[in-house]
Design a protein around this motif. Structure first.
Motif, short mmCIF file in Angstrom:
data_model
loop_
_atom_site.label_atom_id
_atom_site.label_comp_id
_atom_site.label_asym_id
_atom_site.label_seq_id
_atom_site.Cartn_x
_atom_site.Cartn_y
_atom_site.Cartn_z
N VAL A 140 -0.76 -12.45 31.56
CA VAL A 140 -1.10 -12.11 31.18
C VAL A 140 -2.37 -12.63 31.27
CG1 VAL A 140 -2.03 -11.92 28.22
CG2 VAL A 140 0.50 -11.42 29.29
N ALA A 141 -2.16 -13.98 31.61
CA ALA A 141 -3.56 -14.86 32.26
C ALA A 141 -4.39 -14.00 33.33
CB ALA A 141 -3.40 -15.93 32.54
N GLU A 168 2.26 -9.33 26.84
CA GLU A 168 2.00 -9.63 25.72
C GLU A 168 3.02 -9.62 24.57
OE1 GLU A 168 -1.15 -7.90 24.51
OE2 GLU A 168 -3.00 -9.61 25.52
N ARG A 196 2.87 -15.11 29.82
CA ARG A 196 1.90 -15.66 29.17
C ARG A 196 0.83 -15.94 30.79
NH1 ARG A 196 3.21 -20.20 26.55
NH2 ARG A 196 0.89 -21.07 25.55
N ILE A 232 -2.19 -22.21 27.84
CA ILE A 232 -0.41 -22.79 28.61
C ILE A 232 -0.70 -24.15 28.92
CG2 ILE A 232 1.33 -22.47 30.81
CD1 ILE A 232 -0.27 -19.31 31.03
N ALA A 249 5.90 -25.11 27.03
CA ALA A 249 6.62 -24.84 28.02
C ALA A 249 6.60 -25.85 28.83
CB ALA A 249 5.31 -24.19 28.88
N ARG A 272 8.63 -16.02 28.75
CA ARG A 272 7.70 -16.35 27.98
C ARG A 272 5.95 -16.98 28.40
NH1 ARG A 272 11.59 -17.68 23.19
NH2 ARG A 272 11.66 -19.61 24.22
N ASP A 273 6.69 -17.74 29.27
CA ASP A 273 5.79 -17.80 29.34
C ASP A 273 5.53 -18.08 31.42
OD1 ASP A 273 5.95 -20.73 27.92
OD2 ASP A 273 7.38 -21.30 28.73
N ALA A 310 -6.67 -18.52 28.65
CA ALA A 310 -5.24 -18.34 28.68
C ALA A 310 -4.35 -19.36 29.28
CB ALA A 310 -4.71 -17.02 29.00
N ASP A 370 0.35 -26.29 26.23
CA ASP A 370 1.81 -25.93 25.51
C ASP A 370 2.57 -27.10 26.02
OD1 ASP A 370 3.19 -24.83 23.78
OD2 ASP A 370 3.30 -22.58 24.60
N ALA A 373 5.74 -11.65 26.24
CA ALA A 373 4.75 -13.39 25.47
C ALA A 373 5.64 -13.63 23.92
CB ALA A 373 4.30 -13.53 25.94
N ALA A 374 5.53 -12.72 22.89
CA ALA A 374 5.83 -13.25 21.66
C ALA A 374 7.52 -12.78 21.81
CB ALA A 374 5.16 -11.92 21.06
#
Length: 140
Positions: free
Chosen positions: A100-101, A82, A97, A120, A126, A93-94, A116, A123, A85-86
């Motif tokens: 994370v999912a 996380e 993410r 993505i 991405a 970053r992607d 999540a 987005d 990802a920030a």
């Protein structure tokens, strides 16, 4: 023979005078162009090295988080992912993410994982390949 030597010396003096005149007129400009070329090339190389360093640091952080997840430390891995990802660099970053999912799915929370993946896929910033993969994973 002396006339030939005289003409050769006169021609040489004329060439030297022309060269001095050109240098006096354009010498500073040529030096400025050379300095700008060197500074520009140096700036480009430094910027490329900075980008590579940022990408390498994000890649190392991503791999460390993935290794934590593989070792079973899902909570710590999720925290690291996380954070990446920030503030990660580039596509990391992607990728973070996406991971994370995946970790949320591994934790037994499929609804959060699908949400999540859907986020993505929706987005627009991405890359298309990651968005497509997120759509497939959400549907799966």
């Amino acid at each position: 023979m002396s006339d030939e030597i005289f003409f050769r010396e006169v021609n040489e003096e004329i060439r030297q005078d022309r060269t001095r005149a050109l240098w006096a007129s354009y010498g500073k400009l040529l030096i400025a162009i050379a300095v700008l070329a060197v500074v520009g090339a140096t700036g480009y190389v430094l910027w490329r090295e900075y980008q590579n360093a940022q990408a390498n640091a994000s890649g190392d952080r991503f791999l460390a988080a993935v290794e934590l997840a593989s070792a079973g430390n899902l909570g710590q891995s999720l925290t690291e992912l996380e954070a990446l990802a920030a503030d990660g660099y580039g596509a990391y970053r992607d990728l973070a993410r996406m991971r994370v999912a995946t970790v949320r799915e591994a934790q037994g929370d499929p609804a959060a994982a699908v949400a999540a993946f859907d986020a993505i896929a929706a987005d627009g910033s991405a890359p298309d390949a990651i968005r497509d993969m997120a759509s497939v994973r959400a549907a799966y």
